[in-house]
Design an enzyme around this catalytic site. Sequence first.
Site, short mmCIF file in Angstrom:
data_model
loop_
_atom_site.label_atom_id
_atom_site.label_comp_id
_atom_site.label_asym_id
_atom_site.label_seq_id
_atom_site.Cartn_x
_atom_site.Cartn_y
_atom_site.Cartn_z
N PRO A 157 10.05 -13.33 35.55
CA PRO A 157 10.97 -14.01 36.47
C PRO A 157 11.15 -13.25 37.88
CG PRO A 157 11.96 -14.13 34.27
CD PRO A 157 10.65 -13.08 34.27
N CYS A 158 10.71 -14.04 38.94
CA CYS A 158 11.29 -13.45 40.31
C CYS A 158 12.69 -13.80 40.47
CB CYS A 158 10.26 -14.35 41.01
SG CYS A 158 8.81 -14.03 41.22
N ASN A 159 13.24 -14.97 39.95
CA ASN A 159 14.63 -15.07 40.39
C ASN A 159 15.39 -14.34 39.11
OD1 ASN A 159 15.20 -17.58 42.09
ND2 ASN A 159 13.32 -17.91 41.40
#
Length: 334
Positions: free
Chosen positions: A158-160
């Site tokens: 996940p980038c978030n």
Amino acid sequence: MFKTFHAETADAAWQKIAKVFRAGTAASAQISRAGQTKEILHAAISIANPRARWVVSRTPPINPAFALAEVIWIMTGRNDSAFLNYFNTGLPKFAGKGARYHGAYGHRLRRQLGIDQLDRAYNALKHKPESRQVVLQIWSGLLDLPRSRGVEASADIPCNLLSMLKVRAGKLEWTQIIRSNDLFRGLPYNFVQFTTMQEIMAGWLGLEVGSYNQVSDSLHIYMSDVSTLSSPSGVSVANNTDSLRLPKKQSERIFCEMARLTEKIISPRLKAGGIVRLMDNFSGPQAYKNIMAVLCAEAARRRKDRRAMADAISVCSNPVYTQLFNRWVAGLSA
């Protein structure tokens, strides 16, 4: 040191950031696992009107059907890859080719920890709106930290990382923390994902929508995409006339119905002629019917039925959705 970008709308914020990357003075060269990038470290972005969430100025245009399908996917807590891959056939190249996505935001928010974080956040803020403790966790050290020699745990990390929600002056404020943020391929869709969740949660709580604030620790663009920032497009963004604010019970029911309809839309058994008829049985408000119209229009386009595509998008009453879809189709044929 933070590099800050403030704007009324997502499109204006994106243009400000693109201008800095075009100038080349604030961004530094940085290698990555997917190639050379230009990077701004520690970027802070603030959007005063999160309902104006669409980046229309990007060239090539963004894919609105994919962005809207991803919202449904997140809100219903899914992690199956086929749901999204139908609307973005290039996604497996970046997120892996399995049947499920390791880093699926909705699944992590609604199922991964053994609790529904959105439901817990709603109840916490409903009963104690002054709380400063409502944090939605996406990234997990157990699942996502690289191995001891730096090997990635998955192709889809996940980038978030997390979301922080606060109620102030009758409005829901939202802060999003992102570890790695691609200006071209990621940021326009991140704006849609999390400002839409902000509006939905505000509806659950009976609040107005406050500002949207985002910290992108690595805001970057791949060198292969830099040419897309050569000049601003000068596009005038149409209005978003839809409100997605609904009571929680009604909202949850509608998203489940939208997910079921989307499964039918992407089924190879469904012929193009049957796509538009699916909307006739949809029970949601017009704002949500407009979302389904975009998904149906894209499904008809992929089936090469331009008449069904035109019929589907004609049902949409939201000017910005129509603008986005028409730009998307025109960009594909350019």
